[in-house]
Design an enzyme around this catalytic site. Structure first.
Site, PDB file in Angstrom:
ATOM      1  N   TYR A   1       0.819  -1.215   0.000  1.00 33.74           N
ATOM      2  CA  TYR A   1       0.000   0.000   0.000  1.00 33.74           C
ATOM      3  C   TYR A   1       0.856   1.269   0.000  1.00 33.74           C
ATOM      4  O   TYR A   1       0.540   2.237   0.691  1.00 33.74           O
ATOM      5  CB  TYR A   1      -0.941   0.008   1.223  1.00 33.74           C
ATOM      6  CG  TYR A   1      -2.176  -0.826   1.006  1.00 33.74           C
ATOM      7  CD1 TYR A   1      -3.182  -0.383   0.163  1.00 33.74           C
ATOM      8  CD2 TYR A   1      -2.321  -2.065   1.628  1.00 33.74           C
ATOM      9  CE1 TYR A   1      -4.299  -1.145  -0.076  1.00 33.74           C
ATOM     10  CE2 TYR A   1      -3.448  -2.843   1.390  1.00 33.74           C
ATOM     11  CZ  TYR A   1      -4.434  -2.365   0.539  1.00 33.74           C
ATOM     12  OH  TYR A   1      -5.542  -3.115   0.306  1.00 33.74           O
TER      13      TYR A   1
ATOM     14  N   TYR B   1     -14.742  -4.449   2.973  1.00 34.81           N
ATOM     15  CA  TYR B   1     -13.369  -4.859   2.668  1.00 34.81           C
ATOM     16  C   TYR B   1     -13.146  -6.227   3.304  1.00 34.81           C
ATOM     17  O   TYR B   1     -13.292  -6.386   4.513  1.00 34.81           O
ATOM     18  CB  TYR B   1     -12.339  -3.855   3.214  1.00 34.81           C
ATOM     19  CG  TYR B   1     -10.929  -4.330   2.950  1.00 34.81           C
ATOM     20  CD1 TYR B   1     -10.361  -4.205   1.681  1.00 34.81           C
ATOM     21  CD2 TYR B   1     -10.177  -4.955   3.941  1.00 34.81           C
ATOM     22  CE1 TYR B   1      -9.077  -4.668   1.415  1.00 34.81           C
ATOM     23  CE2 TYR B   1      -8.899  -5.422   3.693  1.00 34.81           C
ATOM     24  CZ  TYR B   1      -8.355  -5.269   2.429  1.00 34.81           C
ATOM     25  OH  TYR B   1      -7.091  -5.747   2.159  1.00 34.81           O
TER      26      TYR B   1
ATOM     27  N   ASP C   1     -17.391 -11.933   8.771  1.00 30.44           N
ATOM     28  CA  ASP C   1     -15.951 -11.667   8.681  1.00 30.44           C
ATOM     29  C   ASP C   1     -15.551 -10.853   9.912  1.00 30.44           C
ATOM     30  O   ASP C   1     -15.675  -9.628   9.930  1.00 30.44           O
ATOM     31  CB  ASP C   1     -15.648 -10.913   7.382  1.00 30.44           C
ATOM     32  CG  ASP C   1     -14.167 -10.553   7.268  1.00 30.44           C
ATOM     33  OD1 ASP C   1     -13.419 -10.807   8.225  1.00 30.44           O
ATOM     34  OD2 ASP C   1     -13.771 -10.010   6.220  1.00 30.44           O
TER      35      ASP C   1
ATOM     36  N   LYS D   1      -5.970 -11.407  12.519  1.00 33.10           N
ATOM     37  CA  LYS D   1      -5.488 -10.192  13.196  1.00 33.10           C
ATOM     38  C   LYS D   1      -5.299 -10.391  14.714  1.00 33.10           C
ATOM     39  O   LYS D   1      -4.283 -10.907  15.145  1.00 33.10           O
ATOM     40  CB  LYS D   1      -6.413  -9.018  12.910  1.00 33.10           C
ATOM     41  CG  LYS D   1      -6.308  -8.517  11.455  1.00 33.10           C
ATOM     42  CD  LYS D   1      -6.951  -7.174  11.292  1.00 33.10           C
ATOM     43  CE  LYS D   1      -6.977  -6.712   9.848  1.00 33.10           C
ATOM     44  NZ  LYS D   1      -5.786  -6.021   9.407  1.00 33.10           N
TER      45      LYS D   1
HETATM   46  C1  LIG Z   1     -12.666  -7.378   7.732  1.00 32.42           C
HETATM   47  C2  LIG Z   1     -11.375  -7.816   7.104  1.00 32.42           C
HETATM   48  N1  LIG Z   1     -11.340  -8.985   6.442  1.00 32.42           N
HETATM   49  C3  LIG Z   1     -10.202  -9.431   5.879  1.00 32.42           C
HETATM   50  C4  LIG Z   1      -9.046  -8.708   5.938  1.00 32.42           C
HETATM   51  C5  LIG Z   1      -7.795  -9.207   5.281  1.00 32.42           C
HETATM   52  O1  LIG Z   1      -6.855  -9.590   6.245  1.00 32.42           O
HETATM   53  P1  LIG Z   1      -5.305  -9.710   5.838  1.00 32.42           P
HETATM   54  O2  LIG Z   1      -4.807  -8.329   5.636  1.00 32.42           O
HETATM   55  O3  LIG Z   1      -4.687 -10.383   7.028  1.00 32.42           O
HETATM   56  O4  LIG Z   1      -5.237 -10.543   4.623  1.00 32.42           O
HETATM   57  C6  LIG Z   1      -9.038  -7.477   6.619  1.00 32.42           C
HETATM   58  C7  LIG Z   1      -7.818  -6.671   6.694  1.00 32.42           C
HETATM   59  O5  LIG Z   1      -7.812  -5.525   7.045  1.00 32.42           O
HETATM   60  C8  LIG Z   1     -10.243  -7.018   7.209  1.00 32.42           C
HETATM   61  O6  LIG Z   1     -10.315  -5.848   7.849  1.00 32.42           O
END
Ligand SMILES: Cc1ncc(COP(=O)(O)O)c(C=O)c1O
Length: 446
Positions: free
Chosen positions: A18, A148, A254, A283
């Site tokens: 990024y 996202y 998610d 995370k």
């Molecule tokens: C809600 C959500 N799902 C999936 C992801 C993707 O995770 P990663 O960056 O570990 O691939 C993120 C990353 O910010 C996220 O906020």
């Protein structure tokens, strides 16, 4: 390696995520040498408050002795082993703990190694579920238009199309998009006083017409993270769960960003009292100490794959570092800390202080909206407070706040013109005073 050598070698060898690498000519990446609690230190000992938890991962603070001990102890016995045909205690202990703290319908854990892979896993499981049960045509997904879900091709397909991913649009698979319940810019022109979750009907309209083509709805519960830290009412999530049952479509929650205490409860689904069919976590799972992802599934999903080999119902999906033992040990230690240190109780304390800060700055002419949930607080900057007109892209207002915040020892990495805090749960009251004092000074200077 001294500071200058590090900067030179970074420039020569590294391509950062990024990041427009040309920008690094004037603003090179900041070297971080060590970290403790909520503070990151550069090689000269200057500190930065890790106000966004190192991309929303850190929960208990950097350098927590219990986390370090757990990882070191695991390293003495087993660093990694393949996870097909083999298993190990850290993975089993972690799976038991995850099943114990997530909604009760979730009974099985499939490990991976980051948030995007946890999402890809869920999408593929949902897709194959319908194939395995002999129901044809369920090959699409429904998601929110500002969502996202990650940067891999499948995760991008169910995310909103934006500046970052529009380049890759030809790669996306088909997904229906419902309008985001973005209360500040309501898709059905209501305001918070008149809202009766009318925007849900837009999602239902899609289901009415297309449910027989849809494998699953995927949603970030209560908080759209990278879409702009958009907080939406629990009633909307509850409504989505009801619609998914009414139209017999699977629901994927998610919780990659929201999981592990960020919204004030262990998982954001709890606010709406819902149980998804699949849940993605990553995370905060290891408190940011090691990479790990997991997708949790219900018996309904799992049973659809459980068959004689010849029936071809196996889930042929996996990642090399699936259930890495060091990462699993870190996750077990992190979950145990929640109990030992009563970590969750900090969320209310942090939220109260955050709200008072958000109230204090809400009268500034550039502050269009403030929103918060748990340890997350966001400020949407606008050119015209009355009309909600955004700043132009060229003005890079969010970036200017980021730049000035760095000069004030804060990491306020913006999402466009949304400035946000995503605090670790370990942050103390004096640290909160200091962080919000500095942030107010920065915002008043813009
Ligand atoms: C809600 C959500 N799902 C999936 C992801 C993707 O995770 P990663 O960056 O570990 O691939 C993120 C990353 O910010 C996220 O906020």
């Amino acid at each position: 390696m001294d500071k200058n050598e590090l900067a030179d070698s970074d420039r020569r060898y590294i391509w950062h995520p990024y990041t427009q690498m040309k920008d690094c000519e004037n603003a090179p990446p900041i070297p971080i040498a060590r970290a403790k609690g909520v503070k990151l230190y550069d090689p000269d000992g200057n500190f930065y408050y890790d106000t966004i938890s190192s991309w929303w991962c850190n929960v208990h603070g950097h350098g927590h002795p219990a986390m370090i001990k757990a990882i070191k102890e695991q390293l003495d016995s087993l660093e990694h082993v393949l996870f097909a045909g083999f298993t190990h205690a850290p993975a089993v202990e972690l799976a038991e703990r995850l099943i114990g703290i997530t909604p009760p319908d979730l009974t099985k854990v499939f490990f991976s190694d980051n948030g995007s892979t946890a999402v890809e896993t869920a999408l593929k499981m949902a897709f194959q579920y319908w194939k395995n049960t002999g129901i044809k045509g369920r090959e699409k997904f429904l998601s929110l238009d500002m969502a996202y879900h990650g940067d891999t091709a499948g995760a991008m397909s169910v995310s909103g199309v934006n500046l970052f991913n529009s380049m890759f649009k030809p790669l996306f698979f088909p997904a229906y998009k419902a309008p985001t319940p973005y209360c500040y810019r309501c898709p059905v022109s209501k305001d918070r006083d008149t809202c009766s979750i009318d925007c849900l009907t837009r999602a239902e309209d899609i289901l009415k017409r297309h449910s027989k083509e849809i494998a699953a709805i995927i949603i970030e519960p209560l908080l759209l993270g990278a879409g702009g830290m958009i907080v939406y009412p629990a009633a909307y999530l509850k409504g989505i769960r009801e619609l998914s049952r009414k139209y017999d479509v699977l629901l994927i929650a998610d919780e990659v960003a929201t999981g592990f205490g960020r919204t004030g409860s262990m998982f954001a689904c709890e606010h709406a009292g819902i149980q998804p069919d699949l849940m993605c976590v990553s995370k905060g799972i290891t408190s940011g100490y090691l990479p790990l992802g997991a997708t949790l599934a219900t018996d309904r999903i799992y049973d659809a794959f459980y068959a004689d080999h010849a029936e071809l119902k196996t889930f042929y999906h996996g990642h090399t570092y699936t259930a890495n033992p060091l990462a699993c040990s870190a996750a077990v230690a992190s979950i145990d800390l929640f109990k030992k240190e009563d970590t969750l109780s900090n969320a209310a304390r942090i939220n109260t202080r955050m709200r008072s800060f958000l109230r204090d700055i809400s009268d500034l002419p550039i502050v269009g909206d403030t929103r918060d949930i748990g340890v997350v607080g966001a400020i949407e900057l606008v050119r015209d407070k009355r009309t909600k007109e955004p700043f132009s892209m060229e003005q890079r207002t969010g970036f200017e706040v980021y730049r000035r915040a760095l000069e004030n020892n804060l990491i306020l990495r913006p999402l466009g013109d949304v400035i946000y805090f995503f605090l670790p749960l370990c942050v103390t009251d004096p640290e909160l005073e200091d962080i919000f004092g500095r942030a107010e000074k920065v915002l008043r200077s813009i």
